[in-house]
Scaffold this motif. Sequence first.
Motif, PDB file in Angstrom:
ATOM      1  N   THR A 920       0.824  -1.210   0.000  1.00  0.00           N
ATOM      2  CA  THR A 920       0.000   0.000   0.000  1.00  0.00           C
ATOM      3  C   THR A 920       0.858   1.260   0.000  1.00  0.00           C
ATOM      4  O   THR A 920       0.570   2.227  -0.710  1.00  0.00           O
ATOM      5  CB  THR A 920      -0.936  -0.003   1.214  1.00  0.00           C
ATOM      6  OG1 THR A 920      -1.744  -1.185   1.186  1.00  0.00           O
ATOM      7  CG2 THR A 920      -1.821   1.239   1.218  1.00  0.00           C
ATOM      8  N   TYR A 921       1.914   1.247   0.805  1.00  0.00           N
ATOM      9  CA  TYR A 921       2.725   2.455   0.982  1.00  0.00           C
ATOM     10  C   TYR A 921       4.069   2.382   0.253  1.00  0.00           C
ATOM     11  O   TYR A 921       4.907   3.272   0.429  1.00  0.00           O
ATOM     12  CB  TYR A 921       2.971   2.700   2.478  1.00  0.00           C
ATOM     13  CG  TYR A 921       1.711   3.031   3.234  1.00  0.00           C
ATOM     14  CD1 TYR A 921       1.246   4.344   3.311  1.00  0.00           C
ATOM     15  CD2 TYR A 921       0.965   2.036   3.862  1.00  0.00           C
ATOM     16  CE1 TYR A 921       0.084   4.661   4.011  1.00  0.00           C
ATOM     17  CE2 TYR A 921      -0.203   2.335   4.560  1.00  0.00           C
ATOM     18  CZ  TYR A 921      -0.634   3.651   4.627  1.00  0.00           C
ATOM     19  OH  TYR A 921      -1.787   3.954   5.309  1.00  0.00           O
ATOM     20  N   THR A 922       4.278   1.340  -0.521  1.00  0.00           N
ATOM     21  CA  THR A 922       5.527   1.141  -1.285  1.00  0.00           C
ATOM     22  C   THR A 922       6.753   1.278  -0.389  1.00  0.00           C
ATOM     23  O   THR A 922       7.733   1.945  -0.735  1.00  0.00           O
ATOM     24  CB  THR A 922       5.628   2.116  -2.471  1.00  0.00           C
ATOM     25  OG1 THR A 922       5.645   3.467  -1.978  1.00  0.00           O
ATOM     26  CG2 THR A 922       4.475   1.926  -3.438  1.00  0.00           C
ATOM     27  N   PHE A 923       6.675   0.675   0.800  1.00  0.00           N
ATOM     28  CA  PHE A 923       7.831   0.682   1.690  1.00  0.00           C
ATOM     29  C   PHE A 923       8.928  -0.212   1.117  1.00  0.00           C
ATOM     30  O   PHE A 923       8.647  -1.300   0.592  1.00  0.00           O
ATOM     31  CB  PHE A 923       7.461   0.174   3.089  1.00  0.00           C
ATOM     32  CG  PHE A 923       6.570   1.102   3.864  1.00  0.00           C
ATOM     33  CD1 PHE A 923       6.723   2.470   3.785  1.00  0.00           C
ATOM     34  CD2 PHE A 923       5.579   0.595   4.709  1.00  0.00           C
ATOM     35  CE1 PHE A 923       5.911   3.323   4.503  1.00  0.00           C
ATOM     36  CE2 PHE A 923       4.762   1.435   5.428  1.00  0.00           C
ATOM     37  CZ  PHE A 923       4.928   2.807   5.330  1.00  0.00           C
ATOM     38  N   SER A 924      10.165   0.228   1.241  1.00  0.00           N
ATOM     39  CA  SER A 924      11.313  -0.578   0.841  1.00  0.00           C
ATOM     40  C   SER A 924      12.062  -0.988   2.100  1.00  0.00           C
ATOM     41  O   SER A 924      12.641  -0.133   2.778  1.00  0.00           O
ATOM     42  CB  SER A 924      12.230   0.227  -0.095  1.00  0.00           C
ATOM     43  OG  SER A 924      13.386  -0.502  -0.402  1.00  0.00           O
ATOM     44  N   MET A 925      12.053  -2.293   2.399  1.00  0.00           N
ATOM     45  CA  MET A 925      12.667  -2.799   3.622  1.00  0.00           C
ATOM     46  C   MET A 925      13.674  -3.891   3.277  1.00  0.00           C
ATOM     47  O   MET A 925      13.360  -4.828   2.539  1.00  0.00           O
ATOM     48  CB  MET A 925      11.599  -3.301   4.585  1.00  0.00           C
ATOM     49  CG  MET A 925      10.670  -2.181   5.044  1.00  0.00           C
ATOM     50  SD  MET A 925       9.449  -2.705   6.240  1.00  0.00           S
ATOM     51  CE  MET A 925       8.874  -1.115   6.859  1.00  0.00           C
ATOM     52  N   ARG A 926      14.868  -3.754   3.813  1.00  0.00           N
ATOM     53  CA  ARG A 926      15.973  -4.592   3.381  1.00  0.00           C
ATOM     54  C   ARG A 926      15.724  -6.081   3.600  1.00  0.00           C
ATOM     55  O   ARG A 926      16.082  -6.905   2.773  1.00  0.00           O
ATOM     56  CB  ARG A 926      17.251  -4.184   4.121  1.00  0.00           C
ATOM     57  CG  ARG A 926      17.821  -2.852   3.681  1.00  0.00           C
ATOM     58  CD  ARG A 926      19.048  -2.515   4.482  1.00  0.00           C
ATOM     59  NE  ARG A 926      18.722  -2.278   5.877  1.00  0.00           N
ATOM     60  CZ  ARG A 926      19.610  -2.279   6.866  1.00  0.00           C
ATOM     61  NH1 ARG A 926      20.860  -2.540   6.612  1.00  0.00           N
ATOM     62  NH2 ARG A 926      19.244  -2.034   8.097  1.00  0.00           N
ATOM     63  N   ILE A 927      15.133  -6.445   4.707  1.00  0.00           N
ATOM     64  CA  ILE A 927      15.009  -7.858   5.053  1.00  0.00           C
ATOM     65  C   ILE A 927      13.718  -8.470   4.521  1.00  0.00           C
ATOM     66  O   ILE A 927      13.452  -9.657   4.718  1.00  0.00           O
ATOM     67  CB  ILE A 927      15.088  -8.019   6.590  1.00  0.00           C
ATOM     68  CG1 ILE A 927      15.494  -9.450   6.965  1.00  0.00           C
ATOM     69  CG2 ILE A 927      13.768  -7.621   7.250  1.00  0.00           C
ATOM     70  CD1 ILE A 927      15.766  -9.618   8.443  1.00  0.00           C
ATOM     71  N   ALA A 928      12.892  -7.679   3.847  1.00  0.00           N
ATOM     72  CA  ALA A 928      11.567  -8.151   3.422  1.00  0.00           C
ATOM     73  C   ALA A 928      11.661  -9.377   2.521  1.00  0.00           C
ATOM     74  O   ALA A 928      10.871 -10.327   2.667  1.00  0.00           O
ATOM     75  CB  ALA A 928      10.827  -7.023   2.706  1.00  0.00           C
ATOM     76  N   GLU A 929      12.606  -9.404   1.581  1.00  0.00           N
ATOM     77  CA  GLU A 929      12.692 -10.536   0.658  1.00  0.00           C
ATOM     78  C   GLU A 929      13.018 -11.825   1.397  1.00  0.00           C
ATOM     79  O   GLU A 929      12.438 -12.880   1.101  1.00  0.00           O
ATOM     80  CB  GLU A 929      13.747 -10.261  -0.412  1.00  0.00           C
ATOM     81  CG  GLU A 929      13.794 -11.346  -1.484  1.00  0.00           C
ATOM     82  CD  GLU A 929      14.814 -11.059  -2.564  1.00  0.00           C
ATOM     83  OE1 GLU A 929      14.934 -11.886  -3.488  1.00  0.00           O
ATOM     84  OE2 GLU A 929      15.497 -10.011  -2.463  1.00  0.00           O
ATOM     85  N   LEU A 930      13.923 -11.759   2.359  1.00  0.00           N
ATOM     86  CA  LEU A 930      14.267 -12.958   3.123  1.00  0.00           C
ATOM     87  C   LEU A 930      13.065 -13.439   3.934  1.00  0.00           C
ATOM     88  O   LEU A 930      12.790 -14.647   4.006  1.00  0.00           O
ATOM     89  CB  LEU A 930      15.453 -12.672   4.047  1.00  0.00           C
ATOM     90  CG  LEU A 930      15.906 -13.827   4.935  1.00  0.00           C
ATOM     91  CD1 LEU A 930      16.346 -15.021   4.102  1.00  0.00           C
ATOM     92  CD2 LEU A 930      17.029 -13.378   5.868  1.00  0.00           C
ATOM     93  N   ILE A 931      12.325 -12.508   4.541  1.00  0.00           N
ATOM     94  CA  ILE A 931      11.130 -12.891   5.302  1.00  0.00           C
ATOM     95  C   ILE A 931      10.115 -13.543   4.371  1.00  0.00           C
ATOM     96  O   ILE A 931       9.560 -14.610   4.677  1.00  0.00           O
ATOM     97  CB  ILE A 931      10.534 -11.653   6.001  1.00  0.00           C
ATOM     98  CG1 ILE A 931      11.462 -11.181   7.129  1.00  0.00           C
ATOM     99  CG2 ILE A 931       9.144 -11.966   6.549  1.00  0.00           C
ATOM    100  CD1 ILE A 931      11.003  -9.898   7.801  1.00  0.00           C
ATOM    101  N   ASP A 932       9.874 -12.916   3.223  1.00  0.00           N
ATOM    102  CA  ASP A 932       8.866 -13.456   2.297  1.00  0.00           C
ATOM    103  C   ASP A 932       9.241 -14.852   1.824  1.00  0.00           C
ATOM    104  O   ASP A 932       8.414 -15.776   1.826  1.00  0.00           O
ATOM    105  CB  ASP A 932       8.704 -12.522   1.099  1.00  0.00           C
ATOM    106  CG  ASP A 932       7.985 -11.230   1.468  1.00  0.00           C
ATOM    107  OD1 ASP A 932       7.375 -11.188   2.550  1.00  0.00           O
ATOM    108  OD2 ASP A 932       8.045 -10.275   0.668  1.00  0.00           O
ATOM    109  N   ARG A 933      10.490 -15.042   1.386  1.00  0.00           N
ATOM    110  CA  ARG A 933      10.880 -16.358   0.848  1.00  0.00           C
ATOM    111  C   ARG A 933      10.817 -17.435   1.936  1.00  0.00           C
ATOM    112  O   ARG A 933      10.381 -18.558   1.690  1.00  0.00           O
ATOM    113  CB  ARG A 933      12.314 -16.288   0.288  1.00  0.00           C
ATOM    114  CG  ARG A 933      12.540 -15.290  -0.835  1.00  0.00           C
ATOM    115  CD  ARG A 933      11.826 -15.690  -2.125  1.00  0.00           C
ATOM    116  NE  ARG A 933      10.443 -15.277  -2.132  1.00  0.00           N
ATOM    117  CZ  ARG A 933      10.009 -14.049  -2.385  1.00  0.00           C
ATOM    118  NH1 ARG A 933      10.871 -13.079  -2.621  1.00  0.00           N
ATOM    119  NH2 ARG A 933       8.734 -13.760  -2.402  1.00  0.00           N
TER     120      ARG A 933
END
Length: 1009
Positions: A920-933
Amino acid sequence: MTTPLFDDREIAKAAARLSAAGRRRITKVFRFRNALHAFLRDVERAQWEDPPIKILAVDTSEIVAAITYPRPNFTAFTFNGLLIGNPEVKGDHSRGESNLISESELQTLDRLILQHLLEGRRDRFLLLDDHADEVAIIRNAILRQQRVDEEALRGLLSEKFKDFRIDNLERIRSWLLGNRDGALKNEWKKFREGFLPLWREGMLDALQEATRSLRTIDNFIRDGHYTFVRSSEAGVRSLITGLKDLHGIKFDWSAYENFAHRDDVQKIHGEICDVVERMAASMPRQARSRQMIDQAARRDAYAFAQIHLLNCFFHEQQINARVELVSRSSTLHDIIAALPEGRLHVTLRHPLLMPDIYRFEPDALAAIGDVLQRVESLIRPYMDDIDIDPVQSDTAAGDGERDEEEAHLLHQAALAARQAIPLLRDVLTVQQGREQSEGTFTTIFHKTFRDDPARGHVAHAVADGGEDAVLRETIRDIFDILARNLRDRDDPFSASTIRDLVSRNKDLIAFERKRTFSDDATFAVRLLDFHVDAERCAQAQSATADRPSTVKAGFCGPIPEMRYAVRPVDPAFGRLFHLYSNTIADFLAERSREITAGDFDHTGFTPTEIKLSVGLVLDKLDESIDHLSQPTDGTGTADAVVRHLGATLLACLAFASRRKFETAINIASTILHHVTSQMRRGELNYNPGNLRRYLAYRELFLFRHYCERCIAMDEFFSRRRSFNDSKGGVIKNFARAQRDLDFAALMAEAAERCMADPAGDYKLAPAGLKHFNDFRLRLAHMSSWIDQFLILITTEKQALPENDWKKLELESVRRRLDIWTAAGHVKEAVGDAYRARELSEEPGGGDVSGGHPIVRRYLAHIEARSLQNALTIFLLFITFRIAPEMHRLWNRSRIPSPERILVFRDWKDWWCRYKDLRHTYTFSMRIAELIDRSLECLTTIESIRADQRPDSEKRADHRAALEAFLRATAQISSGGGEEATFIRVLSTEIRSRVEELARLDPGDKTPAG
């Protein structure tokens, strides 16, 4: 393939020679012989038709000698006492006939050489990056010592000062300094006995020395005759500019950068650093911790490597120039002597024997050549003996037998070596007497005599009121301390006090600016506009009895007082900071208006991304310092201080954007030290006029907290520093980070007290602060725990088998503490996320001004960060050996019982909300990809587990899910970047666990960790 500079046998041989040199007293004679031989060879080379241009890179040992002139530096100048009276030389006495030159004359000679080297040459000397870093470290150490000495004296002030005012003090100072030299000493003694009876002479001398040293190093930083290896954009501080202006040499900066980044050059650079660092670290250095030795060895190694690189570049580009290193360090001279000759393109000069500062007549040169021949004839029988083969020789075998013989040789060699010193002294003294001003020469000579106890009685005879001049300087410094103490008593944030502190930063920033930024350098930030229009502000404030309007409990403070927040775009330091100065806010608003209409979201829903000019930001800091000097009323003083704090924060962010965290900390610490001293003494003033000051100070403390954590992670994972070194290790960085977080909380509490009803007593609410309950402080606290946990678990894995942590009992206790602490952090994070969401969904968006989009975005960011921290701790639990039952979440057939994952039972809900907020807010968070995967894999495994098929049929799907995870996270684990970040370390550990699972036989149980 690049051929190594040294093979293993040569390195072993050099190490053996270095070890032998450290045990033999005769080594100092070899150092002198080598330096004198190189000296005469270079004098002869200077007679060539077209000699190479010399670029002198000055080691910090010479800069320290010029600033404080400690005794070890003078000893190194004399080749460890070879040239002066030395107890280990038989039959020698410091004032005997064999001593052809006195210590005072040698010190004068040394100071004249330093004067020429650092100031008198037409060519500026080269200050290498690692040496420049050390200059900043030395300055901070001197500044800390001055503060310690000043605090010690402040605590011993007499009760008679209770009723003093500044004007009383100024009249006394003027009267004292108005006395004639003869009466000054007696009057000062009476004043001290009457008003400062507890101030001992030694304490005053220590403070005076620290103050003088600080003044000297600040002058050096501001006016030093040095250059950096930088492009011509650095102006006069650029080596390229100096070569072009003085010698007409064209230095192609882009060609140099391409050369320096070539694979073969990088490989040689790394080899030199590795070899020299290991050799330097093996040498004993007096009164230093292991960590300080390692740091010094690393700086020396990088200096050697950079000089080698520059000289190789000059040779390749056919530039008739050569960089030479000037240092009195015996360690460096021993290393150069131990390494195979001709491999390393580094020429090392001793400051006493630099040919370009002397102008010789033939007779004097021939006499010095005779000295070299006498020294060589004495040590020739030992020349082969010092060349040790580590395979065929036992270096320790003959030490005892040689000791007595070498003592006699040392005596004879010392007598021969000292014959050269009067020749050098006479040549240099006459030459320098012509080149230097009379005042400079007289000052050096008089200071030398005052420092020499044996000749102290002649100080009055040769110096023009020298002792009284020093006393007058001491009186001025002491009265400055007394005046600061009186100002602090009346107003701890007085403009003059702040101005005294921050003006010291101007020179430090100018020093770091030229070697960190180009002239057109920028750094990007996202600007969050919390501005509320004047009409709504007036309505809100009237509703709260003329107090600043606030968001409901749980937000960050009064919005009219905080127009903007900034967040650096750099993902390595993407922290959010608030600004409380209207002047700085106007400066940012002007920058944001420069953004084109197509790039700007006029709804205010998305923050504006702007690029700030480093030059403009640092100019703004200079303006704020100058503004503090202007007389003003109380309100103006408060605005000036807040303005400066905001400008300081922006300047710190500029340096942090280049990962110059130490520099940023130094800039912030200069102004923060004063307020921390006030807090420790319990002298904060809770006047409502100080509200914005305390909030602005909170931002700087929070900034310094983040920097200390960045340094700690870099030191541990990139430089392989141990968690608890003897001094200044990683654990100390985390201790300082915790201290700054506590100070930030105290600043918020101080602001809360300023908001309290003056008629009532202030009481801290049980649930926290009412108006300034800042979410960021809890997020920072939780993130610090996660960082330290990852370091601790990594240390545990690397620990030796006999380490106590490997004992089952202690391991079980520690794991229980980890679970206890983690569960508390998770509950707190989820609670903060819930409160932030509740505020954002209230009518008006949680903002008294009504539906402010940036406030909603800010609260959404807080919610997302809180959920991210909870999910990160969840990843730690399913990766490391904390609660082994949690690892069953990776299993296709077994699942932990609900009570085992009670605190994490809603992890899928957290993750879904976390993803929604980011989208919604187009936040860019460094660890997000690792959490998602990771959580996608767990979700897939959960669906496989819920399938009613037999376990044997689910095996392939389970393996496919694990392998898909490994493929998806491969780039995260091996991603670029100079340092091993928290994310890469954690992703590597998760992948390691999943790889282990993928190798298991389906019938095996999940490993316990």
